[in-house]
Design an enzyme around this catalytic site. Structure first.
Site, PDB file in Angstrom:
ATOM      1  N   GLN A 130      -4.931  -2.260   9.378  1.00 35.67           N
ATOM      2  CA  GLN A 130      -4.641  -2.986   8.715  1.00 35.67           C
ATOM      3  C   GLN A 130      -4.855  -4.281   9.495  1.00 35.67           C
ATOM      4  OE1 GLN A 130      -3.763  -3.724   5.895  1.00 35.67           O
ATOM      5  NE2 GLN A 130      -3.554  -5.564   5.628  1.00 35.67           N
ATOM      6  N   LYS A 142       0.932  -0.753   0.381  1.00 41.31           N
ATOM      7  CA  LYS A 142      -0.302   0.427   0.302  1.00 41.31           C
ATOM      8  C   LYS A 142       1.414   1.676   0.533  1.00 41.31           C
ATOM      9  CE  LYS A 142      -3.525  -2.571   2.381  1.00 41.31           C
ATOM     10  NZ  LYS A 142      -4.905  -3.430   3.412  1.00 41.31           N
ATOM     11  N   ASP A 176     -11.466   2.739   4.167  1.00 40.59           N
ATOM     12  CA  ASP A 176     -11.559   1.017   4.185  1.00 40.59           C
ATOM     13  C   ASP A 176     -13.159   0.770   3.476  1.00 40.59           C
ATOM     14  OD1 ASP A 176     -10.377  -1.569   4.295  1.00 40.59           O
ATOM     15  OD2 ASP A 176      -9.841  -0.639   6.270  1.00 40.59           O
TER      16      ASP A 176
HETATM   17  N1  GUN Z   1      -6.469  -6.531   5.465  1.00 39.96           N
HETATM   18  C1  GUN Z   1      -6.555  -7.892   4.290  1.00 39.96           C
HETATM   19  N2  GUN Z   1      -7.347  -7.430   3.862  1.00 39.96           N
HETATM   20  C2  GUN Z   1      -7.770  -5.619   4.540  1.00 39.96           C
HETATM   21  C3  GUN Z   1      -8.516  -4.997   3.967  1.00 39.96           C
HETATM   22  O1  GUN Z   1      -9.572  -4.799   2.749  1.00 39.96           O
HETATM   23  N3  GUN Z   1      -8.490  -3.762   4.399  1.00 39.96           N
HETATM   24  C4  GUN Z   1      -8.067  -4.137   6.167  1.00 39.96           C
HETATM   25  N4  GUN Z   1      -7.875  -3.214   7.461  1.00 39.96           N
HETATM   26  N5  GUN Z   1      -7.148  -5.046   6.267  1.00 39.96           N
HETATM   27  C5  GUN Z   1      -7.161  -5.872   5.534  1.00 39.96           C
END
Ligand code: GUN
Length: 306
Positions: A97, A53, A120
């Site tokens: 996360q 990211k 998110d």
């Molecule tokens: N862990 C795996 N996929 C995601 C996601 O789309 N958002 C978040 N916050 N954590 C994740």
């Protein structure tokens, strides 16, 4: 019929390019969009996603900030971090996360993110807006799937769509998005009776159940569009041979690495029946991160009234 693959990598690249151009335009006006990612603990898979990211932000000119918290952190520790980021004028998007360590209350943490910075789309306020059809920040995987369907010219109006899986982050929001696009939507789950009979009615099947290659040809109507959200690690050679055959490139990949990623759809079995299929890897996966970048841009625009 033999299905064509929906190239998620190419569609994601297109989304990223458009976000990059829009970020440049914002920066020319003195607005620097910023994304903060909070990682609790040192799970290697999560750390790798967070790294991806950050690299994507850098490529697109988005300011990225990573906050690492110790694995022993409490809910209160995470809340303090989120509150500070909520107050930080240079941060437009906050992502905590997942998964979080068991001692941290996920619901309390996700609800503590300012809805305007919730890239998110997991906050109840953003989910409520989605229910009402007034969405701004929508969860990245479902909005990425909608983008794939649009980019592939799949007709949604009047289509019968079946979503396999009722998770908060994929199944439920995706069903709402499909309904708002005028599809007739059914959500199936582990207790659905005669699942294959339900999915065989569908023009569009989305598999998000986390069960390796569960969706076989008997689940699919001739000509249906199949989207595979699953990402399951397969570490047994025999299973790879069973799923892909003895002379598949996937077996070579397995022999090099000792594992491969396989979706919820049995690709080899479904390809002769479906009209389009999103592969794993290279389907939904790349879309998710592209949509996170787009959400960060959207949050920056809304928050800074651009
Ligand atoms: N862990 C795996 N996929 C995601 C996601 O789309 N958002 C978040 N916050 N954590 C994740």
């Amino acid at each position: 019929m033999t299905a064509s693959f929906i190239d998620g990598t190419a569609i994601a690249a297109h989304v990223r390019d458009s976000v990059g151009t829009a970020v440049e335009a914002l920066k020319a006006k003195g607005i620097d969009p910023g994304l903060a990612v909070v990682l609790v603990g040192a799970d290697p898979a999560s750390a790798s996603y967070v790294g991806m990211k950050a690299r994507m932000c850098k490529r697109l000119g988005i300011v990225s900030r990573r906050v690492d918290l110790a694995g022993e952190s409490t809910t209160a520790d995470v809340l303090r971090t989120v509150h500070a980021l909520n107050e930080d004028a240079g941060i437009d998007g906050i992502l905590v996360q997942l998964p979080l360590p068991a001692r941290v209350d996920k619901h309390t943490v996700l609800e503590s993110v300012l809805p305007a910075k919730d890239v998110d789309g997991f906050h109840s306020a953003n989910i409520g807006s989605l229910v009402l059809g007034r969405e701004a920040l929508v969860a990245c995987t479902p909005s990425g799937i909608m983008e794939m369907l649009r980019a592939s010219d799949v007709r949604l109006e009047g289509a019968r769509a079946v979503v396999l899986g009722r998770s908060d982050d994929v199944g439920k929001p995706l069903a709402l998005l499909l309904m708002h696009a005028n599809a007739t939507v059914t959500i199936c789950h582990s207790r659905t009776k005669d699942l294959a009979a339900v999915t065989r009615e569908a023009d569009i099947v989305v598999a998000a159940i986390g069960r390796t290659a569960m969706v076989t040809s008997e689940f699919i109507k001739e000509g249906a569009v199949v989207i595979d959200v699953g990402s399951n690690q397969v570490s047994e050679r025999e299973q790879v041979v069973r799923l892909f055959g003895e002379d598949s490139p996937r077996l070579e990949q397995f022999d090099q690495r000792g594992y491969i990623w396989v979706g919820d759809v049995h690709e080899r079995d479904v390809l002769p029946v479906a009209s389009m299929l999103s592969p794993v890897p290279g389907g939904v996966g790349p879309m998710t991160i592209a949509m996170l970048m787009r959400n960060t841009l959207t949050a920056a625009r809304l928050r800074r009234r651009d």
